[in-house]
Write a protein that holds these residues in place. Structure first.
Motif, PDB file in Angstrom:
ATOM      1  N   GLY A  28       0.835  -1.207   0.000  1.00  0.00           N
ATOM      2  CA  GLY A  28       0.000   0.000   0.000  1.00  0.00           C
ATOM      3  C   GLY A  28       0.859   1.241   0.000  1.00  0.00           C
ATOM      4  O   GLY A  28       2.092   1.171   0.044  1.00  0.00           O
ATOM      5  N   GLU A  29       0.209   2.399  -0.036  1.00  0.00           N
ATOM      6  CA  GLU A  29       0.917   3.677  -0.109  1.00  0.00           C
ATOM      7  C   GLU A  29       1.327   4.198   1.263  1.00  0.00           C
ATOM      8  O   GLU A  29       2.262   4.980   1.375  1.00  0.00           O
ATOM      9  N   LYS A  30       0.609   3.795   2.310  1.00  0.00           N
ATOM     10  CA  LYS A  30       0.915   4.310   3.642  1.00  0.00           C
ATOM     11  C   LYS A  30       2.315   3.879   4.074  1.00  0.00           C
ATOM     12  O   LYS A  30       2.789   2.811   3.705  1.00  0.00           O
ATOM     13  N   MET A  31       2.958   4.717   4.899  1.00  0.00           N
ATOM     14  CA  MET A  31       4.317   4.420   5.351  1.00  0.00           C
ATOM     15  C   MET A  31       4.375   3.175   6.243  1.00  0.00           C
ATOM     16  O   MET A  31       5.424   2.556   6.383  1.00  0.00           O
ATOM     17  N   GLU A  32       3.237   2.777   6.821  1.00  0.00           N
ATOM     18  CA  GLU A  32       3.202   1.567   7.654  1.00  0.00           C
ATOM     19  C   GLU A  32       2.972   0.306   6.814  1.00  0.00           C
ATOM     20  O   GLU A  32       3.083  -0.809   7.335  1.00  0.00           O
ATOM     21  N   ALA A  33       2.658   0.499   5.520  1.00  0.00           N
ATOM     22  CA  ALA A  33       2.289  -0.643   4.663  1.00  0.00           C
ATOM     23  C   ALA A  33       3.529  -1.368   4.140  1.00  0.00           C
ATOM     24  O   ALA A  33       3.824  -1.389   2.952  1.00  0.00           O
ATOM     25  N   LEU A  34       4.256  -1.946   5.077  1.00  0.00           N
ATOM     26  CA  LEU A  34       5.479  -2.684   4.761  1.00  0.00           C
ATOM     27  C   LEU A  34       5.526  -3.924   5.638  1.00  0.00           C
ATOM     28  O   LEU A  34       5.377  -3.840   6.859  1.00  0.00           O
ATOM     29  N   ASP A  35       5.706  -5.084   5.025  1.00  0.00           N
ATOM     30  CA  ASP A  35       5.742  -6.338   5.784  1.00  0.00           C
ATOM     31  C   ASP A  35       7.044  -7.083   5.522  1.00  0.00           C
ATOM     32  O   ASP A  35       7.522  -7.138   4.381  1.00  0.00           O
ATOM     33  N   VAL A  36       7.603  -7.663   6.578  1.00  0.00           N
ATOM     34  CA  VAL A  36       8.716  -8.602   6.409  1.00  0.00           C
ATOM     35  C   VAL A  36       8.155  -9.789   5.625  1.00  0.00           C
ATOM     36  O   VAL A  36       7.003 -10.193   5.826  1.00  0.00           O
ATOM     37  N   PHE A  37       8.936 -10.326   4.705  1.00  0.00           N
ATOM     38  CA  PHE A  37       8.446 -11.431   3.874  1.00  0.00           C
ATOM     39  C   PHE A  37       8.679 -12.760   4.577  1.00  0.00           C
ATOM     40  O   PHE A  37       9.810 -13.148   4.864  1.00  0.00           O
ATOM     41  N   TYR A  38       7.578 -13.467   4.862  1.00  0.00           N
ATOM     42  CA  TYR A  38       7.625 -14.795   5.470  1.00  0.00           C
ATOM     43  C   TYR A  38       7.103 -15.807   4.446  1.00  0.00           C
ATOM     44  O   TYR A  38       5.891 -15.818   4.169  1.00  0.00           O
ATOM     45  N   PRO A  39       7.951 -16.650   3.875  1.00  0.00           N
ATOM     46  CA  PRO A  39       7.497 -17.610   2.866  1.00  0.00           C
ATOM     47  C   PRO A  39       6.331 -18.477   3.318  1.00  0.00           C
ATOM     48  O   PRO A  39       5.384 -18.703   2.562  1.00  0.00           O
ATOM     49  N   LYS A  40       6.362 -18.941   4.565  1.00  0.00           N
ATOM     50  CA  LYS A  40       5.284 -19.820   5.043  1.00  0.00           C
ATOM     51  C   LYS A  40       3.955 -19.087   5.100  1.00  0.00           C
ATOM     52  O   LYS A  40       2.918 -19.604   4.675  1.00  0.00           O
ATOM     53  N   ARG A  41       3.992 -17.869   5.607  1.00  0.00           N
ATOM     54  CA  ARG A  41       2.747 -17.094   5.708  1.00  0.00           C
ATOM     55  C   ARG A  41       2.197 -16.770   4.320  1.00  0.00           C
ATOM     56  O   ARG A  41       0.982 -16.762   4.109  1.00  0.00           O
ATOM     57  N   MET A  42       3.098 -16.489   3.371  1.00  0.00           N
ATOM     58  CA  MET A  42       2.649 -16.176   2.017  1.00  0.00           C
ATOM     59  C   MET A  42       2.024 -17.424   1.378  1.00  0.00           C
ATOM     60  O   MET A  42       1.009 -17.336   0.684  1.00  0.00           O
ATOM     61  N   ALA A  43       2.624 -18.591   1.625  1.00  0.00           N
ATOM     62  CA  ALA A  43       2.059 -19.842   1.111  1.00  0.00           C
ATOM     63  C   ALA A  43       0.678 -20.084   1.712  1.00  0.00           C
ATOM     64  O   ALA A  43      -0.249 -20.531   1.024  1.00  0.00           O
TER      65      ALA A  43
END
Length: 449
Positions: free
Chosen positions: A275-290
């Protein structure tokens, strides 16, 4: 996020529905659909073929337990292989140093400058760091101005020099400035181009050789699909970056970049922008994405986002107000604002198992609570603290002031009263025990129970 891919995987699993065992025929039919889903998601053909071959080999090599259906087993195997395809485990950002130096690379329009601001916000608020943003795009004054706007918004200092046209000199001066002023992380935003060219590659390589960053990140627009993967390979061959950042993952993305990039460049995805908001950043977790790709939701990330907005002292005060039946519209508004800070509402709902499918085709705007906030903000302080005083004439005034109608005001007042009653009941242990006994009694009296 990945809605089309999720839907096509679900369609593939229908082949195994009702099957008593896994056979070469039904596995082949299922994986044919899986391969088609991956290709539609812009995963390259070689990766899709190798992936489905591995899944087939594992599926046919396992006995199905009595308690596990073929569909469940295939989902488990597919989940394991999706996790492996995306890197297996999350890989942390390296920002330690004196100062730690993070170098950004990528094409113009990939979201480098916005991500630089998000990363500064992440390091400042979640890691307790004192970051310095550095504007090294000497070709686009707008990029420098954008970084200054973001820095002001975040309360983070930005180092720039519009008179200097050598990005290496700007970066080196910025690092000296950081050392003298006590900044412990330097984030260097470099110039991008509309396409890869020799000048661009030489420039980013020169900056990297001069400042020797702790971490070099390649920022790529995930909506460009397979092109993103090809660009990542070209950059990695030249500057050997440490990790990938996928931006715009909340857009109309097919997911191919997230599923393929690790295989092609053998570098981990470290962050995703949603997203555009400055908080809209996530650490990438392969398991969670799966989990999310297979429609299982992502409850862990949802809880983490909630905890970030959770204030223990405020929660204690709120609990006391609820117990005394003093929960009012000021508290209600505060809770809404906390939910909004957690991120895009539809994205949050999609983290709840099963909700992604239920919300398919449903439009939930970012400002879904706007009309509720407008109604509450149109109330006087007395009305917010004591909703019981809101009579017919007050409702008319509130409706007019909020641009809504009396029906919507009545609906909100009823929802508020119902919420307050439920919260009061839930806060009282005796009431909870009584409710449980009643439910138990009802169950006991039902036929066949």
């Amino acid at each position: 996020m990945f809605d089309n891919l999720t839907e096509k995987f679900e369609r593939a699993f229908k082949v195994l529905k009702g099957q008593g065992q896994i056979t070469e025929i039904n596995v082949a039919e299922t994986l044919k659909e899986v391969r088609r889903a991956l290709l539609d998601a812009d995963v390259n053909f070689k990766t899709a073929k190798e992936f489905t071959n591995t899944v087939k080999e594992k599926a046919l090599g396992r006995d199905v337990l009595t308690a596990v259906s073929p569909g469940q087993l295939m989902t488990k195997i597919l989940h394991e292989e999706l996790v492996n395809l995306m890197g297996g485990e999350e890989v942390e950002l390296k920002y330690q140093g004196n100062p730690g130096i993070i170098l950004m690379s990528g094409l113009q329009g990939s979201g480098k400058t916005t991500f630089s601001g998000k990363l500064a916000n992440f390091l400042k608020n979640k890691k307790g760091k004192n970051p310095l943003l550095v504007a090294c795009d000497v070709y686009r004054p707008a990029a420098i101005d954008q970084l200054h706007v973001l820095g002001e918004q975040l309360g983070v200092e930005v180092y720039s020099n519009k008179e200097e046209k050598n990005p290496v000199k700007i970066a080196e001066a910025a690092i000296q400035h950081a050392k003298s002023k006590g900044f412990n992380v330097v984030i260097v935003d470099t110039a991008g181009r509309l396409a890869i060219d020799e000048q661009m590659m030489n420039e980013i390589a020169d900056v990297k050789n001069a400042i020797k960053p702790t971490e070099t990140l390649f920022v790529v627009d995930s909506m460009t699909g397979q092109d993103a993967v090809n660009t990542a390979k070209a950059f990695n061959d030249r500057i050997d970056f440490d990790g990938v950042v996928l931006t715009k993952l909340d857009g109309d993305t097919r997911g191919g970049a997230a599923l393929t990039i690790k295989t092609v460049v053998d570098k981990p995805i470290k962050f995703v922008g949603t997203g555009e908001k400055m908080e809209a950043l996530d650490v990438f977790y392969p398991k969670r994405m799966a989990d999310r790709i297979l429609g299982m939701g992502d409850v862990v990330s949802l809880v983490e986002r909630a905890q970030e907005q959770f204030d223990e002292e405020e929660a204690r005060k709120l609990q006391k107000k609820i117990q005394k039946n003093q929960f009012d519209f000021n508290d209600f508004l505060g809770q809404l604002q906390q939910i909004k800070k957690m991120g895009n509402v539809k994205d949050l709902m999609g983290m709840i198992p099963g909700m992604g499918k239920a919300l398919k085709g449903v439009e939930i705007e970012d400002d879904a609570f706007k009309h509720i906030e407008a109604i509450i903000l149109s109330m006087s302080p007395l009305e917010r603290e004591n909703p019981a005083v809101i009579d017919g004439s007050r409702k008319k005034r509130i409706a007019k002031g909020s641009g809504t109608n009396i029906q919507e005001v009545n609906k909100l007042l009823k929802q508020f009263q119902d919420t307050r009653k439920m919260m009061k009941m839930m806060s009282n242990k005796k009431n909870m025990m009584s409710m449980m006994k009643q439910m138990k009694g009802m169950r006991g009296g039902m036929p066949g129970m």
